[in-house]
Design a protein around this motif. Structure first.
Motif, PDB file in Angstrom:
ATOM      1  N   ARG A   1      29.454  43.017  39.751  1.00  0.00           N
ATOM      2  CA  ARG A   1      29.404  42.277  38.491  1.00  0.00           C
ATOM      3  C   ARG A   1      30.800  41.759  38.122  1.00  0.00           C
ATOM      4  NH1 ARG A   1      28.784  44.229  33.421  1.00  0.00           N
ATOM      5  NH2 ARG A   1      29.281  46.239  34.307  1.00  0.00           N
ATOM      6  N   ALA A   2      31.794  42.614  38.385  1.00  0.00           N
ATOM      7  CA  ALA A   2      33.168  42.216  38.088  1.00  0.00           C
ATOM      8  C   ALA A   2      33.555  40.999  38.918  1.00  0.00           C
ATOM      9  CB  ALA A   2      34.113  43.380  38.368  1.00  0.00           C
TER      10      ALA A   2
ATOM     11  N   LYS B   1      31.843  37.909  37.445  1.00  0.00           N
ATOM     12  CA  LYS B   1      32.420  37.587  36.134  1.00  0.00           C
ATOM     13  C   LYS B   1      33.818  36.983  36.292  1.00  0.00           C
ATOM     14  CE  LYS B   1      29.684  38.424  32.711  1.00  0.00           C
ATOM     15  NZ  LYS B   1      29.391  37.339  31.772  1.00  0.00           N
ATOM     16  N   LEU B   2      34.587  37.563  37.220  1.00  0.00           N
ATOM     17  CA  LEU B   2      35.944  37.057  37.432  1.00  0.00           C
ATOM     18  C   LEU B   2      35.918  35.651  38.018  1.00  0.00           C
ATOM     19  CD1 LEU B   2      38.006  40.061  38.780  1.00  0.00           C
ATOM     20  CD2 LEU B   2      38.651  38.564  36.915  1.00  0.00           C
TER      21      LEU B   2
ATOM     22  N   ARG C   1      48.869  43.336  34.717  1.00  0.00           N
ATOM     23  CA  ARG C   1      49.026  44.755  34.394  1.00  0.00           C
ATOM     24  C   ARG C   1      47.849  45.261  33.570  1.00  0.00           C
ATOM     25  NH1 ARG C   1      53.299  47.423  34.574  1.00  0.00           N
ATOM     26  NH2 ARG C   1      53.391  48.248  32.461  1.00  0.00           N
ATOM     27  N   ARG C   2      47.393  44.406  32.658  1.00  0.00           N
ATOM     28  CA  ARG C   2      46.269  44.810  31.820  1.00  0.00           C
ATOM     29  C   ARG C   2      45.037  45.060  32.690  1.00  0.00           C
ATOM     30  NH1 ARG C   2      42.984  46.826  29.960  1.00  0.00           N
ATOM     31  NH2 ARG C   2      41.969  46.797  27.923  1.00  0.00           N
ATOM     32  N   MET C   3      44.836  44.193  33.683  1.00  0.00           N
ATOM     33  CA  MET C   3      43.680  44.379  34.548  1.00  0.00           C
ATOM     34  C   MET C   3      43.883  45.578  35.467  1.00  0.00           C
ATOM     35  SD  MET C   3      42.082  40.707  35.436  1.00  0.00           S
ATOM     36  CE  MET C   3      43.471  39.691  35.769  1.00  0.00           C
ATOM     37  N   GLN C   4      45.151  45.803  35.804  1.00  0.00           N
ATOM     38  CA  GLN C   4      45.483  46.930  36.666  1.00  0.00           C
ATOM     39  C   GLN C   4      45.181  48.255  35.974  1.00  0.00           C
ATOM     40  OE1 GLN C   4      49.604  47.031  37.624  1.00  0.00           O
ATOM     41  NE2 GLN C   4      49.315  48.460  39.306  1.00  0.00           N
ATOM     42  N   SER C   5      45.169  48.256  34.639  1.00  0.00           N
ATOM     43  CA  SER C   5      44.922  49.505  33.921  1.00  0.00           C
ATOM     44  C   SER C   5      43.423  49.771  33.760  1.00  0.00           C
ATOM     45  CB  SER C   5      45.610  49.474  32.557  1.00  0.00           C
ATOM     46  OG  SER C   5      44.940  48.577  31.708  1.00  0.00           O
ATOM     47  N   THR C   6      42.576  48.890  34.289  1.00  0.00           N
ATOM     48  CA  THR C   6      41.140  49.141  34.256  1.00  0.00           C
ATOM     49  C   THR C   6      40.702  49.639  35.629  1.00  0.00           C
ATOM     50  OG1 THR C   6      40.461  46.980  35.071  1.00  0.00           O
ATOM     51  CG2 THR C   6      40.886  47.153  32.727  1.00  0.00           C
ATOM     52  N   THR C   7      39.417  49.891  35.768  1.00  0.00           N
ATOM     53  CA  THR C   7      38.937  50.384  37.067  1.00  0.00           C
ATOM     54  C   THR C   7      38.707  49.238  38.052  1.00  0.00           C
ATOM     55  OG1 THR C   7      36.748  50.435  36.064  1.00  0.00           O
ATOM     56  CG2 THR C   7      37.893  52.515  36.249  1.00  0.00           C
ATOM     57  N   LEU C   8      39.091  48.024  37.654  1.00  0.00           N
ATOM     58  CA  LEU C   8      38.971  46.881  38.557  1.00  0.00           C
ATOM     59  C   LEU C   8      39.803  47.122  39.816  1.00  0.00           C
ATOM     60  CD1 LEU C   8      38.096  43.855  38.976  1.00  0.00           C
ATOM     61  CD2 LEU C   8      40.271  43.264  37.937  1.00  0.00           C
ATOM     62  N   ARG C   9      39.181  46.883  40.975  1.00  0.00           N
ATOM     63  CA  ARG C   9      39.920  47.044  42.227  1.00  0.00           C
ATOM     64  C   ARG C   9      40.647  45.744  42.550  1.00  0.00           C
ATOM     65  NH1 ARG C   9      39.485  52.484  43.944  1.00  0.00           N
ATOM     66  NH2 ARG C   9      37.351  53.182  43.604  1.00  0.00           N
TER      67      ARG C   9
END
Lengths: 361, 353
Positions: A2-3, A6-7, A201-209
Motif C-alpha cells: 500500500r505504501a 501511495k508513494l 528523515r521524517r519518512m525514515q522515522s516511520t516503518t517505511l522501508r
C-alpha cells in the motif's frame, strides 16, 4: 504494498502540480521540437560526407566528377582507393561512396552509362538525401548529353525535403533528451531538497522501508517518462509525420533503460550536492554539454575528431542512437547490442556509485 | 511484575545485577527523581553518547520515561536535546550507550521501535503540493495498522483544511498536521521536538491543549523546548540539559524548590558601575552576603538575587546601594522560574548560546 502505491501516486500528483516540472519536462522539449522541426525540417543541417572514385579516368568521367564535387551540399571529395572508401562507409565515417565505373565513357555513348552509389542503409537519414542529390546531378548530366529540353518545368518551393528529414533525426533525440534532463535535474533537485528539508528523515522515522521508497520513485518516474515519450512521439507523428518503424517494445525498453541510467546519475548528483541550491547547477553543468555533444541535436559525425571518443562513451549518445535506429530504421535488439551494453554498463556503474554516495540526511 | 521489571529496567545497571539489587535500586531511583518508578518505563536511555566529528553533542545521558508521562527536555539551543531525541527515535546511531523503547533496543530492533513511536521533527517540512488529506493518507500507508484519518484530523482541528494544500497552511496548522502525522500509527510514544517554536501565542496555547489531550488519551510524550513556561505547564518531569549533559531531572515544582528561594529580586545597576571593576565585584559580594539570599546571578548589568526572604533582601539592597552610591534601576520582584533554575545551574540564560 500500500505504501508503494501511495508513494507512487503521491509522486505523480507532485509532478502534476509542479509547474516547473511540467514546463521543463514537457512544454520545453515540445517547443524545442516544434521550433527546430519547423525551421530545420528541410534537412539543411544534415552534414554529408562522401567520396567520388573515378575508375574510368576519361574526359567524360572527369566531367561527371567535377559536377558531383561542385555540389557543395553533398560534401563529396575525390578518392582513389575503393576498399578504403568501403571500410570508411562501414565505420560510418562516410555516408556516401560514388563510383564512376570503368568504360563509363563508352557506355555513355550508347546511352547506358551508370554511376554506382554506395550508402550505409543504417544511417538512412543522411544517406537518402545524398542519394537524391546525386540523382539530381546525374539527371542533369544526362539531359545535357541528350540535348533534352524540358517542356514541363518544376518550380521547387522547398518547404520540406522529400526524403528522411531532420525531424526524423530530431524526434528520437528529443525523447532521449527528455529522459536525460527530467531525471538528472528532477532526481537531483528533488532528492537534495527533500534531504535538506528533512522530508527524507521524517519518512525514515516511520516503518517505511527504503526499498519501497526507491521502488515507488522509479515507478513514478517511469510513468512520467513513458508518458512524456508517448506525447512527443504522437506529436511528432501528427505534426511532422514521423513514425516508429521498429518495435514499440524496444522503444519502451530503451525508455526504461534510459530512465534508470539517468535516475542513478541524478542520485549521484543529489549525493554530491551539499545543498539543494547547488544540485540544480551541477545537474545543469552535467546535462548541458551532453545535450550538444550527445547525438541529440547533431549527428556525432559532425563533432570534432578530438571529441569523438568522449562522445561515443556518453550514455545519451547511445540512448539517442538506439531510439533513432529503432524509430527510423526499425533496428532490432540484435542490431543495437552495442548501445544496449553501453547503457547497461552505465546503469551498473552509476547505480553502484549512487548507492555508495547516497545520504538520507 | 518482577520479570517485567528485570527486562525493562536496564538503566540501573546490567541485567545480572537485578536479582539482588532491584528493589533497592528502584527505591533509590524513586527518591532521586521524585516520580513514579520506572516500573512502567516505556523509554529507557542509558549513557547515550554522540559526537559530530570531534564535537561531543551528547555526553552520557541516562533517564527513564514512564508510560503516560509528559517528559520535557529543556535547554538552550545546542544543549543536545534534538540529538538525544533522534538517537531514541533511531534516526541517529549513538556512539555509545543504548536506548530501549517499549522493550525494543534501537540498535537491534529498530523497525519494531519505529512501529510504536510517532515523530514530529524540529525542521521537517512536508510535501507542499499535497493536500492535508493526501499527505495523511500517505503517511498512514507506511504503517501496518493506521488509525482512521478523519477522526485524527478532526482531533487536530484540521477538518476544514482537508483539501487545502500544505503550502497554504499557517504555522500552527502545519505543526498540528505534523503532530497528526506523528499519530497515524496510534503510537505508544510521541516525540515532539520544539513543537511551538516560531508560533504566535494563540497557536502555542492551542498546541498545549492538544498535547495535554494526548496525555489524557494515555500517550507518553517526549517534548523538547527552550521555553521554560511551556515546560512548566506541560511536563510531568523535566530533564534540564546543557552542553550535552543532564544538569537536573525532576518535576518542575521540585526543580524550583531546589533553588531554596521562591522569589527573585531583580534590578539593573548603572553603566558606570560596570566600568569600575573593584566596586562591581565588592557589590556583588555584598549581595551574596545578604540575609536570605541563596544565589546571585549577574547578566551584564542585571542582578538577580534568589531569596527566601523578599522583604529583607529588598531593604538590604536599597540600603547597600545607597551607602555605596550605586544607582539602581528597574527594581522588581517575581517568583522563581525554571529559567532561574537553569541560570543557577549554568550561570547562563536559556535563551543565550
Amino acid at each position: 504494498m500500500r505504501a508503494y502505491w501511495k508513494l507512487t501516486q503521491a509522486q505523480l500528483i507532485l509532478f502534476a502540480r509542479n509547474r516547473t516540472v511540467i514546463f521543463f519536462s514537457l512544454v520545453f522539449p515540445i517547443l524545442l521540437m516544434m521550433a527546430l522541426g519547423t525551421f530545420l525540417g528541410g534537412g539543411g543541417d544534415v552534414r554529408l560526407k562522401g567520396v567520388v572514385i573515378d575508375q574510368d579516368g576519361t574526359v567524360d568521367s572527369r566531367e561527371a566528377v567535377a559536377k558531383l564535387t561542385a555540389l557543395r551540399s553533398a560534401g563529396l571529395t575525390v578518392a582513389s582507393d575503393e576498399t578504403q572508401a568501403r571500410d570508411a562507409l562501414k565505420r560510418g565515417d562516410l555516408q556516401l561512396v560514388v563510383m564512376i565505373p570503368k568504360s563509363f565513357e563508352e557506355q555513355l555513348r550508347i546511352g547506358k552509362a551508370k554511376v554506382h552509389v554506395l550508402y550505409d542503409e543504417k544511417s538512412q537519414t543522411v544517406s537518402q538525401i545524398g542519394v537524391q542529390l546525386i540523382e539530381g546531378v546525374v539527371d542533369a548530366l544526362s539531359k545535357e548529353r541528350t540535348g533534352y529540353a524540358p517542356v514541363v518545368g518544376v518550380e521547387a518551393s522547398p518547404v520540406q525535403s522529400l526524403g528522411l528529414k531532420y525531424i526524423d533525426f530530431l524526434v528520437p533525440g528529443i525523447v532521449a533528451m527528455m529522459i536525460m534532463s527530467s531525471n538528472l535535474n528532477g532526481v537531483a533537485g528533488q532528492i537534495a531538497s527533500w534531504r535538506e528539508r528533512g522530508v527524507l528523515r521524517r519518512m525514515q522515522s516511520t516503518t517505511l522501508r527504503a526499498r519501497t521508497f526507491i521502488a515507488a520513485q522509479i515507478t513514478a518516474r517511469l510513468i512520467l517518462n513513458g508518458s512524456q515519450a508517448l506525447i512527443v512521439l504522437l506529436l511528432g507523428a501528427f505534426a511532422f509525420g514521423t513514425r516508429v518503424s521498429g518495435s514499440w517494445a524496444l522503444v519502451v525498453m530503451y525508455v526504461i533503460l534510459g530512465t534508470l541510467v539517468f535516475m542513478s546519475i541524478g542520485f549521484i548528483i543529489a549525493g554530491l550536492a551539499k545543498t539543494p541550491e547547488s544540485a540544480g547547477p551541477i545537474a545543469g553543468f552535467v546535462s548541458f554539454p551532453l545535450l550538444f555533444l550527445g547525438n541529440v541535436f547533431f549527428p556525432i559525425s559532425s563533432m570534432p575528431e578530438l571529441l569523438q571518443p568522449v562522445v561515443k562513451a556518453l550514455p545519451i549518445t547511445h540512448l539517442a542512437h538506439a531510439m533513432r535506429e529503432v524509430m527510423n530504421v526499425g533496428a532490432t535488439l540484435g542490431d543495437l547490442w552495442l548501445d544496449t551494453v553501453w547503457l547497461i554498463g552505465w546503469l551498473i556503474v552509476a547505480f553502484v556509485i549512487a548507492s555508495m554516495t547516497f545520504k538520507w540526511e | 511484575m518482577h520479570s517485567t521489571w528485570s527486562r525493562r529496567c536496564n538503566a540501573c545497571g546490567y541485567e545480572q545485577q537485578y536479582e539482588g539489587a532491584w528493589r533497592c535500586a528502584m527505591q533509590q531511583r524513586t527518591q532521586e527523581v521524585g516520580a513514579e518508578a520506572h516500573r512502567d518505563a516505556v523509554i529507557d536511555v542509558h549513557e547515550l553518547v554522540k559526537r559530530y566529528g570531534d564535537v561531543p553533542a551528547v555526553r552520557g545521558v541516562s533517564f527513564h520515561v514512564s508510560r503516560g508521562e509528559i517528559f520535557g527536555l529543556l535547554g538552550p539551543n545546542g544543549a543536545g536535546k534534538t540529538t538525544t531525541m533522534e538517537m531514541i527515535e533511531g534516526l541517529r546511531i549513538p556512539d555509545g550507550g543504548r536506548a530501549i523503547v517499549a522493550g525494543h533496543d534501537t540498535k537491534t530492533a529498530l523497525h519494531r521501535v519505529k512501529a510504536v513511536i510517532g515523530v514530529q521533527l524540529q525542521s521537517t517540512s512536508l510535501f507542499d503540493l499535497l493536500t492535508v488529506r493526501e499527505i495523511t493518507e500517505l503517511y498512514a500507508s507506511f504503517y501496518a495498522n493506521p488509525v482512521p484519518i478523519l477522526p485524527l484530523l478532526e482531533s487536530m482541528i484540521l477538518t476544514d483544511k482537508l483539501d487545502s494544500r500544505v503550502k497554504s497552511l499557517s504555522g500552527g496548522q502545519k505543526q498540528r498536521l505534523a503532530i497528526a502525522l506523528a499519530l497515524v500509527n496510534d503510537p505508544l510514544v510521541v516525540f515532539l521536538d520544539e513543537p511551538t517554536t516560531g508560533l504566535d501565542p494563540q497557536a502555542r496555547r492551542t498546541l498545549w491543549d492538544i498535547v495535554l489531550r494526548l496525555k489524557e488519551r494515555g500517550k507518553t510524550i517526549i517534548l523538547s523546548t527552550h521555553y521554560m513556561d511551556e515546560a512548566h505547564v506541560l511536563c510531568d518531569r523535566i530533564c534540564l540539559m546543557d552542553k550535552g549533559t543532564i544538569i537536573a531531572l525532576d518535576t518542575p515544582d521540585q526543580l524550583i524548590a531546589r533553588l531554596e528561594a521562591d522569589r527573585a529580586v531583580v534590578f539593573r545597576v548603572s553603566e558606570q558601575l560596570r566600568g569600575e571593576e573593584d566596586k562591581f565585584v565588592a557589590f556583588r559580594e555584598a549581595c551574596a552576603q545578604m540575609e536570605g539570599v541563596q544565589t546571585v546571578s549577574v547578566h551584564g548589568d542585571v542582578f538577580s538575587l534568589y531569596t527566601s526572604n523578599v522583604q529583607r533582601s529588598l531593604i538590604d539592597v536599597i540600603q547597600c546601594t545607597e551607602r555605596c552610591g550605586i544607582v539602581v534601576d528597574q527594581l522588581s520582584t517575581r517568583s522563581a522560574t525554571l529559567e532561574d533554575v537553569f541560570i543557577r545551574m549554568t550561570g547562563r540564560s536559556l535563551r543565550e548560546q
